[in-house]
Design a protein around this motif. Structure first.
Motif, PDB file in Angstrom:
ATOM      1  N   SER A  32     -10.934 -21.966  12.349  1.00  0.00           N
ATOM      2  CA  SER A  32     -11.427 -20.613  12.125  1.00  0.00           C
ATOM      3  C   SER A  32     -11.460 -20.317  10.633  1.00  0.00           C
ATOM      4  CB  SER A  32     -10.522 -19.591  12.821  1.00  0.00           C
ATOM      5  OG  SER A  32      -9.243 -19.557  12.199  1.00  0.00           O
ATOM      6  N   PRO A  33     -12.334 -19.377  10.184  1.00  0.00           N
ATOM      7  CA  PRO A  33     -12.331 -18.998   8.766  1.00  0.00           C
ATOM      8  C   PRO A  33     -10.963 -18.527   8.284  1.00  0.00           C
ATOM      9  CG  PRO A  33     -14.290 -18.146   9.854  1.00  0.00           C
ATOM     10  CD  PRO A  33     -13.414 -18.715  10.938  1.00  0.00           C
ATOM     11  N   GLY A  34     -10.206 -17.837   9.158  1.00  0.00           N
ATOM     12  CA  GLY A  34      -8.881 -17.366   8.764  1.00  0.00           C
ATOM     13  C   GLY A  34      -7.928 -18.506   8.473  1.00  0.00           C
ATOM     14  N   ALA A  83     -12.785 -14.804   1.793  1.00  0.00           N
ATOM     15  CA  ALA A  83     -12.903 -14.492   3.218  1.00  0.00           C
ATOM     16  C   ALA A  83     -14.344 -14.183   3.594  1.00  0.00           C
ATOM     17  CB  ALA A  83     -11.987 -13.319   3.572  1.00  0.00           C
ATOM     18  N   THR A  84     -14.993 -13.321   2.824  1.00  0.00           N
ATOM     19  CA  THR A  84     -16.366 -12.936   3.156  1.00  0.00           C
ATOM     20  C   THR A  84     -17.335 -14.094   2.950  1.00  0.00           C
ATOM     21  OG1 THR A  84     -16.505 -11.984   0.915  1.00  0.00           O
ATOM     22  CG2 THR A  84     -16.055 -10.469   2.732  1.00  0.00           C
ATOM     23  N   PHE A  85     -17.063 -14.961   1.969  1.00  0.00           N
ATOM     24  CA  PHE A  85     -17.906 -16.133   1.760  1.00  0.00           C
ATOM     25  C   PHE A  85     -17.816 -17.076   2.957  1.00  0.00           C
ATOM     26  CE2 PHE A  85     -18.340 -20.525   0.015  1.00  0.00           C
ATOM     27  CZ  PHE A  85     -19.687 -20.473  -0.281  1.00  0.00           C
ATOM     28  N   LEU A  86     -16.588 -17.321   3.437  1.00  0.00           N
ATOM     29  CA  LEU A  86     -16.417 -18.192   4.591  1.00  0.00           C
ATOM     30  C   LEU A  86     -17.108 -17.619   5.828  1.00  0.00           C
ATOM     31  CD1 LEU A  86     -12.679 -19.289   4.242  1.00  0.00           C
ATOM     32  CD2 LEU A  86     -14.686 -20.733   3.992  1.00  0.00           C
ATOM     33  N   LEU A  87     -17.004 -16.301   6.014  1.00  0.00           N
ATOM     34  CA  LEU A  87     -17.648 -15.679   7.167  1.00  0.00           C
ATOM     35  C   LEU A  87     -19.172 -15.755   7.066  1.00  0.00           C
ATOM     36  CD1 LEU A  87     -15.284 -12.605   7.526  1.00  0.00           C
ATOM     37  CD2 LEU A  87     -15.582 -14.423   9.216  1.00  0.00           C
ATOM     38  N   SER A  88     -19.697 -15.679   5.844  1.00  0.00           N
ATOM     39  CA  SER A  88     -21.153 -15.768   5.685  1.00  0.00           C
ATOM     40  C   SER A  88     -21.674 -17.170   5.997  1.00  0.00           C
ATOM     41  CB  SER A  88     -21.559 -15.372   4.254  1.00  0.00           C
ATOM     42  OG  SER A  88     -21.220 -16.384   3.314  1.00  0.00           O
ATOM     43  N   MET A  99     -25.991 -18.059  -3.669  1.00  0.00           N
ATOM     44  CA  MET A  99     -26.970 -17.394  -4.522  1.00  0.00           C
ATOM     45  C   MET A  99     -26.889 -15.870  -4.374  1.00  0.00           C
ATOM     46  SD  MET A  99     -30.320 -19.889  -4.585  1.00  0.00           S
ATOM     47  CE  MET A  99     -30.086 -20.870  -3.103  1.00  0.00           C
ATOM     48  N   ILE A 100     -26.598 -15.396  -3.160  1.00  0.00           N
ATOM     49  CA  ILE A 100     -26.400 -13.953  -2.973  1.00  0.00           C
ATOM     50  C   ILE A 100     -25.129 -13.520  -3.681  1.00  0.00           C
ATOM     51  CG2 ILE A 100     -25.997 -12.137  -1.264  1.00  0.00           C
ATOM     52  CD1 ILE A 100     -27.647 -13.826   0.707  1.00  0.00           C
ATOM     53  N   GLN A 101     -24.065 -14.319  -3.565  1.00  0.00           N
ATOM     54  CA  GLN A 101     -22.805 -13.984  -4.220  1.00  0.00           C
ATOM     55  C   GLN A 101     -22.974 -13.890  -5.730  1.00  0.00           C
ATOM     56  OE1 GLN A 101     -19.189 -16.662  -5.047  1.00  0.00           O
ATOM     57  NE2 GLN A 101     -18.783 -15.930  -2.970  1.00  0.00           N
ATOM     58  N   PHE A 102     -23.881 -14.713  -6.289  1.00  0.00           N
ATOM     59  CA  PHE A 102     -24.043 -14.750  -7.739  1.00  0.00           C
ATOM     60  C   PHE A 102     -24.850 -13.578  -8.290  1.00  0.00           C
ATOM     61  CE2 PHE A 102     -21.815 -18.532  -8.351  1.00  0.00           C
ATOM     62  CZ  PHE A 102     -21.720 -18.755  -9.711  1.00  0.00           C
ATOM     63  N   LEU A 103     -25.222 -12.637  -7.426  1.00  0.00           N
ATOM     64  CA  LEU A 103     -25.809 -11.390  -7.918  1.00  0.00           C
ATOM     65  C   LEU A 103     -24.733 -10.434  -8.441  1.00  0.00           C
ATOM     66  CD1 LEU A 103     -28.520 -10.696  -5.186  1.00  0.00           C
ATOM     67  CD2 LEU A 103     -28.925 -11.350  -7.568  1.00  0.00           C
ATOM     68  N   LEU A 152     -26.089 -11.576   5.987  1.00  0.00           N
ATOM     69  CA  LEU A 152     -26.402 -10.837   4.770  1.00  0.00           C
ATOM     70  C   LEU A 152     -25.293  -9.850   4.431  1.00  0.00           C
ATOM     71  CD1 LEU A 152     -28.405 -10.175   2.527  1.00  0.00           C
ATOM     72  CD2 LEU A 152     -29.537  -8.571   4.092  1.00  0.00           C
ATOM     73  N   GLY A 153     -24.726  -9.210   5.461  1.00  0.00           N
ATOM     74  CA  GLY A 153     -23.641  -8.265   5.219  1.00  0.00           C
ATOM     75  C   GLY A 153     -22.419  -8.936   4.618  1.00  0.00           C
ATOM     76  N   TRP A 154     -22.014 -10.088   5.192  1.00  0.00           N
ATOM     77  CA  TRP A 154     -20.851 -10.790   4.660  1.00  0.00           C
ATOM     78  C   TRP A 154     -21.120 -11.317   3.254  1.00  0.00           C
ATOM     79  CZ3 TRP A 154     -16.697  -9.384   6.691  1.00  0.00           C
ATOM     80  CH2 TRP A 154     -16.508  -9.273   8.070  1.00  0.00           C
ATOM     81  N   ALA A 155     -22.314 -11.850   3.015  1.00  0.00           N
ATOM     82  CA  ALA A 155     -22.646 -12.366   1.688  1.00  0.00           C
ATOM     83  C   ALA A 155     -22.684 -11.242   0.650  1.00  0.00           C
ATOM     84  CB  ALA A 155     -23.986 -13.098   1.726  1.00  0.00           C
ATOM     85  N   ALA A 156     -23.199 -10.068   1.056  1.00  0.00           N
ATOM     86  CA  ALA A 156     -23.240  -8.927   0.138  1.00  0.00           C
ATOM     87  C   ALA A 156     -21.828  -8.444  -0.195  1.00  0.00           C
ATOM     88  CB  ALA A 156     -24.058  -7.792   0.750  1.00  0.00           C
TER      89      ALA A 156
END
Length: 311
Positions: A32-34, A83-88, A99-103, A152-156
């Protein structure tokens, strides 16, 4: 400009880029991501605390004066980002999520404008528009079925937490050295990850003992060890050493190489490949952020230049 600083920063980008393929290989083994998050942060915190105690024992003892900064850094800028990166990654390919994270620099520019009243220069605004247009191509908003709203939500969220990382990293001082902030911040992040698991926000589940990296197989412990030592400890230490030699602004530009490294590693190790349109979007994201950074740097330079002497 220090050549060593440039190479250290490039090494940091490559080390950070390895986190996506390594984490995804363990997730593919039904971890799991956790669980991945808790193991990664706990191991990295242990290593970094030993390094901080050896290099800055007085700074580590004095870190209690910065509990608010350390707490925010650990919870938001480290645990939140990871955490959010793993979920995305459950919805997007590694390169797309990254690439979304790098915004994040664009979010920092927006924060400075909205909260601190620092209107960006025209070059910075143009760079932000170009980067956002590139992001639209990266997530394939015009493609049929290409847009995943949960992903998109997790990546944002990961992007916003990464923006907090930039803002909080700037708060180091003589009494809170970077290595101390990393050691204590990673410790807070590790505790946060276990709490999220206990509260079932990020359920903790250990999967197979064999990780799947494309067509290859490797022990899950080996992938996790690399995730801890290479993707976290080495990545952060090279980043800190590079910033000390070339400065945070140039470092942030060179770290854009992480996106390209991540795409290449995901293709080589996982068989993931982005479309030509997404690659063009990636170029726009990198170019737009570089232009935005250049505009911000030029404005700071003009503001700090002494006024011409009166004749």
């Amino acid at each position: 400009m220090s050549r060593a600083g440039v190479w250290l920063t490039v090494a940091s980008g490559l080390a950070f880029a390895s986190s996506g393929p390594l984490a995804k290989s363990v997730l593919a083994a039904e971890w799991s991501p956790g669980a991945v998050l808790a193991v990664r942060l706990t191991g990295a915190a242990a290593v970094m605390l030993v390094l901080a105690a050896s290099a800055e024992p007085d700074g580590l003892r004095g870190s209690v004066r910065h509990l608010r900064t350390i707490g925010a850094f650990g919870v938001i800028a480290v645990a939140g980002v990871q955490a959010t990166f793993l979920l995305s990654l459950e919805y997007f390919q590694v390169g797309v999520s990254l690439m979304i994270q790098f915004l994040a620099p664009i979010a920092v520019i927006g924060w400075d404008w909205a909260v601190r009243g620092r209107r960006p220069s025209n070059a910075t605004l143009l760079g932000a528009i170009v980067a956002l247009a590139g992001a639209a191509l990266v997530i394939d908003v015009l493609g049929a079925g290409g847009l995943s709203l949960p992903g998109l939500g997790w990546a944002a969220l990961s992007m916003l937490c990464n923006a907090a990382f930039f803002l909080l990293s700037a708060r180091t001082s003589d009494s809170l050295r970077p290595v101390v902030l990393l050691g204590t911040g990673l410790t807070v992040a590790a505790v946060t990850s276990w709490l999220l698991g206990a509260l079932t926000v990020l359920p903790f589940h250990i999967g197979s003992a064999t990780a799947a990296m494309g067509e290859r197989r490797l022990p899950a412990w080996a992938a996790l060890a690399l995730l801890i030592l290479l993707s976290t400890v080495v990545a952060y230490l090279c980043g800190v050493a590079g910033a000390a030699r070339i400065g945070a602004t140039l470092m942030s530009l060179i770290l854009l190489s992480e996106v390209l490294f991540a795409v290449a590693l995901s293709w080589l190790l996982l068989g993931e490949a982005v479309t030509p349109v997404q690659m063009f979007g990636a170029v726009l994201v990198i170019g737009g952020i570089a232009l935005a950074r250049y505009g911000a740097d030029q404005r700071v330079t003009r503001r700090t230049q002494p006024a011409p002497a009166a004749r």
